[in-house]
Design a protein around this motif. Structure first.
Motif, PDB file in Angstrom:
ATOM      1  N   VAL A 237      -9.211 -18.933  -2.381  1.00  0.00           N
ATOM      2  CA  VAL A 237      -8.731 -20.313  -2.486  1.00  0.00           C
ATOM      3  C   VAL A 237      -9.014 -21.049  -1.172  1.00  0.00           C
ATOM      4  CG1 VAL A 237      -6.666 -21.765  -2.699  1.00  0.00           C
ATOM      5  CG2 VAL A 237      -6.933 -19.756  -4.159  1.00  0.00           C
ATOM      6  N   ALA A 238      -9.726 -22.155  -1.274  1.00  0.00           N
ATOM      7  CA  ALA A 238      -9.983 -22.999  -0.101  1.00  0.00           C
ATOM      8  C   ALA A 238      -8.817 -23.964   0.039  1.00  0.00           C
ATOM      9  CB  ALA A 238     -11.291 -23.761  -0.298  1.00  0.00           C
ATOM     10  N   ASN A 239      -8.189 -23.973   1.214  1.00  0.00           N
ATOM     11  CA  ASN A 239      -7.049 -24.871   1.414  1.00  0.00           C
ATOM     12  C   ASN A 239      -7.389 -25.911   2.490  1.00  0.00           C
ATOM     13  OD1 ASN A 239      -4.440 -25.865   1.056  1.00  0.00           O
ATOM     14  ND2 ASN A 239      -3.599 -24.576   2.687  1.00  0.00           N
ATOM     15  N   ARG A 240      -6.678 -26.999   2.419  1.00  0.00           N
ATOM     16  CA  ARG A 240      -6.847 -28.110   3.359  1.00  0.00           C
ATOM     17  C   ARG A 240      -8.294 -28.613   3.377  1.00  0.00           C
ATOM     18  NH1 ARG A 240      -2.502 -27.954   8.029  1.00  0.00           N
ATOM     19  NH2 ARG A 240      -2.971 -30.127   7.665  1.00  0.00           N
ATOM     20  N   VAL A 241      -8.861 -28.726   2.196  1.00  0.00           N
ATOM     21  CA  VAL A 241     -10.252 -29.188   2.079  1.00  0.00           C
ATOM     22  C   VAL A 241     -10.284 -30.706   2.256  1.00  0.00           C
ATOM     23  CG1 VAL A 241     -12.302 -29.212   0.594  1.00  0.00           C
ATOM     24  CG2 VAL A 241     -10.656 -27.325   0.419  1.00  0.00           C
ATOM     25  N   ARG A 242     -11.129 -31.153   3.167  1.00  0.00           N
ATOM     26  CA  ARG A 242     -11.236 -32.601   3.369  1.00  0.00           C
ATOM     27  C   ARG A 242     -12.091 -33.211   2.268  1.00  0.00           C
ATOM     28  NH1 ARG A 242     -10.973 -30.225   7.686  1.00  0.00           N
ATOM     29  NH2 ARG A 242      -9.333 -30.663   9.184  1.00  0.00           N
ATOM     30  N   ASP A 243     -11.767 -34.471   1.959  1.00  0.00           N
ATOM     31  CA  ASP A 243     -12.499 -35.159   0.898  1.00  0.00           C
ATOM     32  C   ASP A 243     -13.994 -35.108   1.197  1.00  0.00           C
ATOM     33  OD1 ASP A 243     -10.080 -35.640  -0.266  1.00  0.00           O
ATOM     34  OD2 ASP A 243      -9.820 -37.615   0.645  1.00  0.00           O
ATOM     35  N   LYS A 244     -14.767 -34.897   0.189  1.00  0.00           N
ATOM     36  CA  LYS A 244     -16.242 -34.862   0.238  1.00  0.00           C
ATOM     37  C   LYS A 244     -16.803 -33.586   0.886  1.00  0.00           C
ATOM     38  CE  LYS A 244     -16.956 -39.854   0.248  1.00  0.00           C
ATOM     39  NZ  LYS A 244     -15.797 -40.460   0.926  1.00  0.00           N
ATOM     40  N   GLU A 245     -15.963 -32.643   1.292  1.00  0.00           N
ATOM     41  CA  GLU A 245     -16.512 -31.425   1.940  1.00  0.00           C
ATOM     42  C   GLU A 245     -16.512 -30.211   1.010  1.00  0.00           C
ATOM     43  OE1 GLU A 245     -14.711 -30.663   5.750  1.00  0.00           O
ATOM     44  OE2 GLU A 245     -15.516 -32.509   6.596  1.00  0.00           O
ATOM     45  N   GLN A 246     -16.054 -30.401  -0.230  1.00  0.00           N
ATOM     46  CA  GLN A 246     -15.889 -29.259  -1.133  1.00  0.00           C
ATOM     47  C   GLN A 246     -17.194 -28.490  -1.357  1.00  0.00           C
ATOM     48  OE1 GLN A 246     -13.501 -29.914  -4.617  1.00  0.00           O
ATOM     49  NE2 GLN A 246     -14.843 -28.618  -5.862  1.00  0.00           N
ATOM     50  N   ARG A 247     -18.267 -29.228  -1.598  1.00  0.00           N
ATOM     51  CA  ARG A 247     -19.532 -28.565  -1.913  1.00  0.00           C
ATOM     52  C   ARG A 247     -20.017 -27.711  -0.732  1.00  0.00           C
ATOM     53  NH1 ARG A 247     -24.598 -31.247  -4.821  1.00  0.00           N
ATOM     54  NH2 ARG A 247     -22.921 -31.970  -6.126  1.00  0.00           N
ATOM     55  N   GLN A 248     -19.889 -28.288   0.463  1.00  0.00           N
ATOM     56  CA  GLN A 248     -20.322 -27.591   1.672  1.00  0.00           C
ATOM     57  C   GLN A 248     -19.504 -26.292   1.880  1.00  0.00           C
ATOM     58  OE1 GLN A 248     -19.936 -30.368   4.831  1.00  0.00           O
ATOM     59  NE2 GLN A 248     -21.009 -29.085   6.315  1.00  0.00           N
TER      60      GLN A 248
ATOM     61  N   ASN B  16     -21.813 -16.338   2.399  1.00  0.00           N
ATOM     62  CA  ASN B  16     -21.342 -15.288   3.306  1.00  0.00           C
ATOM     63  C   ASN B  16     -20.534 -14.198   2.623  1.00  0.00           C
ATOM     64  OD1 ASN B  16     -22.028 -16.023   6.235  1.00  0.00           O
ATOM     65  ND2 ASN B  16     -21.402 -17.950   5.320  1.00  0.00           N
ATOM     66  N   LEU B  17     -19.904 -14.519   1.505  1.00  0.00           N
ATOM     67  CA  LEU B  17     -19.010 -13.541   0.878  1.00  0.00           C
ATOM     68  C   LEU B  17     -19.477 -13.160  -0.530  1.00  0.00           C
ATOM     69  CD1 LEU B  17     -16.328 -12.183   1.676  1.00  0.00           C
ATOM     70  CD2 LEU B  17     -15.122 -14.019   0.492  1.00  0.00           C
ATOM     71  N   GLY B  18     -20.364 -13.983  -1.086  1.00  0.00           N
ATOM     72  CA  GLY B  18     -20.844 -13.694  -2.439  1.00  0.00           C
ATOM     73  C   GLY B  18     -19.813 -14.016  -3.511  1.00  0.00           C
ATOM     74  N   ILE B  19     -18.791 -14.781  -3.156  1.00  0.00           N
ATOM     75  CA  ILE B  19     -17.750 -15.150  -4.120  1.00  0.00           C
ATOM     76  C   ILE B  19     -17.526 -16.657  -4.007  1.00  0.00           C
ATOM     77  CG2 ILE B  19     -15.290 -14.876  -4.734  1.00  0.00           C
ATOM     78  CD1 ILE B  19     -15.314 -12.147  -3.437  1.00  0.00           C
ATOM     79  N   ARG B  20     -17.308 -17.299  -5.154  1.00  0.00           N
ATOM     80  CA  ARG B  20     -16.986 -18.728  -5.119  1.00  0.00           C
ATOM     81  C   ARG B  20     -15.475 -18.923  -5.147  1.00  0.00           C
ATOM     82  NH1 ARG B  20     -20.618 -22.546  -5.872  1.00  0.00           N
ATOM     83  NH2 ARG B  20     -22.656 -21.873  -6.590  1.00  0.00           N
ATOM     84  N   PRO B  21     -14.947 -19.855  -4.370  1.00  0.00           N
ATOM     85  CA  PRO B  21     -13.509 -20.136  -4.483  1.00  0.00           C
ATOM     86  C   PRO B  21     -13.134 -20.545  -5.913  1.00  0.00           C
ATOM     87  CG  PRO B  21     -14.402 -21.161  -2.504  1.00  0.00           C
ATOM     88  CD  PRO B  21     -15.583 -20.638  -3.280  1.00  0.00           C
ATOM     89  N   VAL B  22     -11.919 -20.153  -6.330  1.00  0.00           N
ATOM     90  CA  VAL B  22     -11.451 -20.570  -7.666  1.00  0.00           C
ATOM     91  C   VAL B  22     -10.759 -21.926  -7.603  1.00  0.00           C
ATOM     92  CG1 VAL B  22     -11.130 -18.256  -8.635  1.00  0.00           C
ATOM     93  CG2 VAL B  22      -9.232 -19.341  -7.420  1.00  0.00           C
ATOM     94  N   ALA B  23     -10.370 -22.350  -6.391  1.00  0.00           N
ATOM     95  CA  ALA B  23      -9.701 -23.652  -6.284  1.00  0.00           C
ATOM     96  C   ALA B  23      -9.921 -24.233  -4.897  1.00  0.00           C
ATOM     97  CB  ALA B  23      -8.208 -23.498  -6.562  1.00  0.00           C
ATOM     98  N   TYR B  24      -9.899 -25.558  -4.829  1.00  0.00           N
ATOM     99  CA  TYR B  24     -10.043 -26.291  -3.572  1.00  0.00           C
ATOM    100  C   TYR B  24      -8.816 -27.182  -3.453  1.00  0.00           C
ATOM    101  CZ  TYR B  24     -14.765 -24.678  -4.285  1.00  0.00           C
ATOM    102  OH  TYR B  24     -15.844 -23.878  -4.507  1.00  0.00           O
ATOM    103  N   VAL B  25      -7.902 -26.786  -2.573  1.00  0.00           N
ATOM    104  CA  VAL B  25      -6.659 -27.557  -2.434  1.00  0.00           C
ATOM    105  C   VAL B  25      -6.886 -28.598  -1.350  1.00  0.00           C
ATOM    106  CG1 VAL B  25      -4.178 -27.424  -2.000  1.00  0.00           C
ATOM    107  CG2 VAL B  25      -5.358 -25.485  -3.080  1.00  0.00           C
ATOM    108  N   PRO B  26      -6.730 -29.875  -1.689  1.00  0.00           N
ATOM    109  CA  PRO B  26      -7.072 -30.926  -0.717  1.00  0.00           C
ATOM    110  C   PRO B  26      -6.109 -30.963   0.473  1.00  0.00           C
ATOM    111  CG  PRO B  26      -6.093 -31.870  -2.697  1.00  0.00           C
ATOM    112  CD  PRO B  26      -6.276 -30.411  -2.967  1.00  0.00           C
TER     113      PRO B  26
END
Ligand code: ADP
Ligand code: MG
Length: 397
Positions: free
Chosen positions: A316-327, A335-345
């Motif tokens: 889970v990606a936390n504290r994601v800034r607007d427009k940075e999710q894709r990056q 680096n990890l071979g896994i995609r986050p399941v959620a992006y918490v803004p």
């Protein structure tokens, strides 16, 4: 053929009975009865052993031992008397067998065939789900995500328990605005050690966080109390909790370094985190989505992946800034071979208000985008949860 066996005593009484029965047989040579990690490793490296039989699971029996046995062609067999030991033995690659000596010999002579084919246990079938929330150093938002996740799950199923298992100082109760003295994990560990922790105790002694919130088990009131939670008691707490609740969410803190005490194999201050991660059905790994947070997370995942298989991991990606999710997604995937399941803004003002009001965002602002992002985590850990009405009589605080 003479079967050369070493027994390991997790459950001392059970092991003594099996050892006695094995020693009476002509076709078995009982080489050694082991109660110690260092002795066992030394024996695996030097004695001509065919099978290692662990009766119950001592806390020090780990993957290094089963790997050593496998590398030397020694079968690792286990006799389990409860679900938690069964799950852990299976994770360690130990073949579950019945305690009967004849059956152990039959298995060793014809592995996978005959009466002693590995016993397939319906792991998880009768248990609730244990969900560990972990994150590396630097406050990535473990407690925030654990609180919100438990609040979301409690909306689906009131038999949801939130445990503060951070042995470096938990904040769950404070984050939920709890001011009164409630029973803590120390209370649970003491009862569990005496086999007195059960549904009745949960119902009488614990409280919900808010009317429809999760049932709360706060953490250590002073972090130096961690030695009072023994490895055995902690396993019993998790076992009882998962047998009584549909969802058990545990905030396990950051540190997962393995034991420094080679003699006992005890993981000391990190044993709660390590055993929770090993037992968990899903591990929610939280990182703070900025350059420092991502670096800390990627460095720490090496140790995490020694304990948790990738299939059990939800990032889970936390504290994601607007427009940075894709990056952020791309960095973690590469680096990890896994995609986050959620992006918490990143919503400092909302979280600040929630902490001041002592409520989760899930309850105080269910329509906000941060609550919606945590809902995605809840869906990932519990795709088909059904309400049970269980423990609904627990009063709110
Ligand atoms: N998505 C978010 N947006 C803004 N602030 C957040 C977010 N998640 C957590 N925080 C804040 O970050 C701080 C640390 O969070 P916390 O959950 O206590 O971290 P940890 O348990 O990892 O130490 C808290 O002040 C919390 O309110
Ligand atoms: Mg915390």
């Amino acid at each position: 053929m003479l079967l050369r066996v070493v027994t390991v005593a997790g459950d001392a009484t059970g092991e003594a009975e099996l050892a006695r029965a094995l020693s009476l047989r002509d076709d078995v040579d009982l080489l050694f009865r082991c109660v110690d990690r260092v002795e066992l490793l030394a024996s695996l490296r030097s004695d001509p052993i065919d099978a290692l039989v662990s009766v119950g699971l001592p806390t020090w029996l780990d993957r290094e031992i089963t790997d050593e046995a496998r590398a030397r062609g020694i079968a690792s067999l286990g006799v389990a008397s409860n679900d938690m030991d069964r799950t852990l033995m299976q994770r360690l690659g130990i073949t579950l067998v019945e305690a009967a000596p004849g059956a152990i010999v039959a298995w060793a002579l014809a592995p996978g065939e005959g009466p002693m084919a590995p016993v397939r246990m319906p792991v998880g079938a009768k248990r609730g789900r244990l969900l560990a929330v972990w994150g590396s150093k630097g406050s990535p938002g473990r407690t925030t995500i654990a609180v919100e996740l438990a609040a979301q799950l409690a909306l689906q199923d009131d038999a949801t328990l939130l445990i503060d298992a951070d042995s470096y100082g938990g904040d769950v109760a404070q984050m939920l605005g709890v001011t009164e003295d409630l029973p803590t994990i120390l209370w649970a560990a003491k009862l569990a050690a005496k086999d007195e922790l059960d549904a009745g105790r949960f119902a009488i002694d614990l409280r919900r966080a808010g009317k429809a919130g999760p049932v709360l088990m706060p953490g250590l009131t002073r972090s130096e109390l961690w030695p009072d939670v023994s490895a055995h008691a902690w396993r019993r707490v998790l076992e009882t909790a998962t047998s009584e609740f549909s969802f058990v969410v545990a905030d396990v803190g950051f540190c997962v370094e393995p034991a420094t005490d080679l003699y006992t194999g005890d993981d000391g201050r990190n044993r709660m985190a390590r055993s929770t991660l090993e037992c968990a059905d899903r591990v929610v790994a939280v990182f703070r989505a900025d350059p420092i947070g991502i670096k800390n997370f990627l460095r720490a995942t090496d140790q995490l992946l020694d304990l948790v298989s990738r299939e059990r991991l939800l990032v889970v990606a936390n504290r994601v800034r607007d427009k940075e999710q894709r990056q952020v997604a791309e960095l973690i995937r590469t680096n990890l071979g896994i995609r986050p399941v959620a992006y918490v803004p990143d919503r400092p003002a909302q979280h600040h208000r929630a902490i001041l009001s002592g409520e989760s965002l899930t309850r105080s602002a269910p329509g906000c985008d941060a609550a919606a992002a945590v809902r995605a985590v809840a869906t990932a850990v519990a795709p088909a949860a059904k309400p049970s009405g269980f423990l609904s009589r627990l009063v709110s605080r």
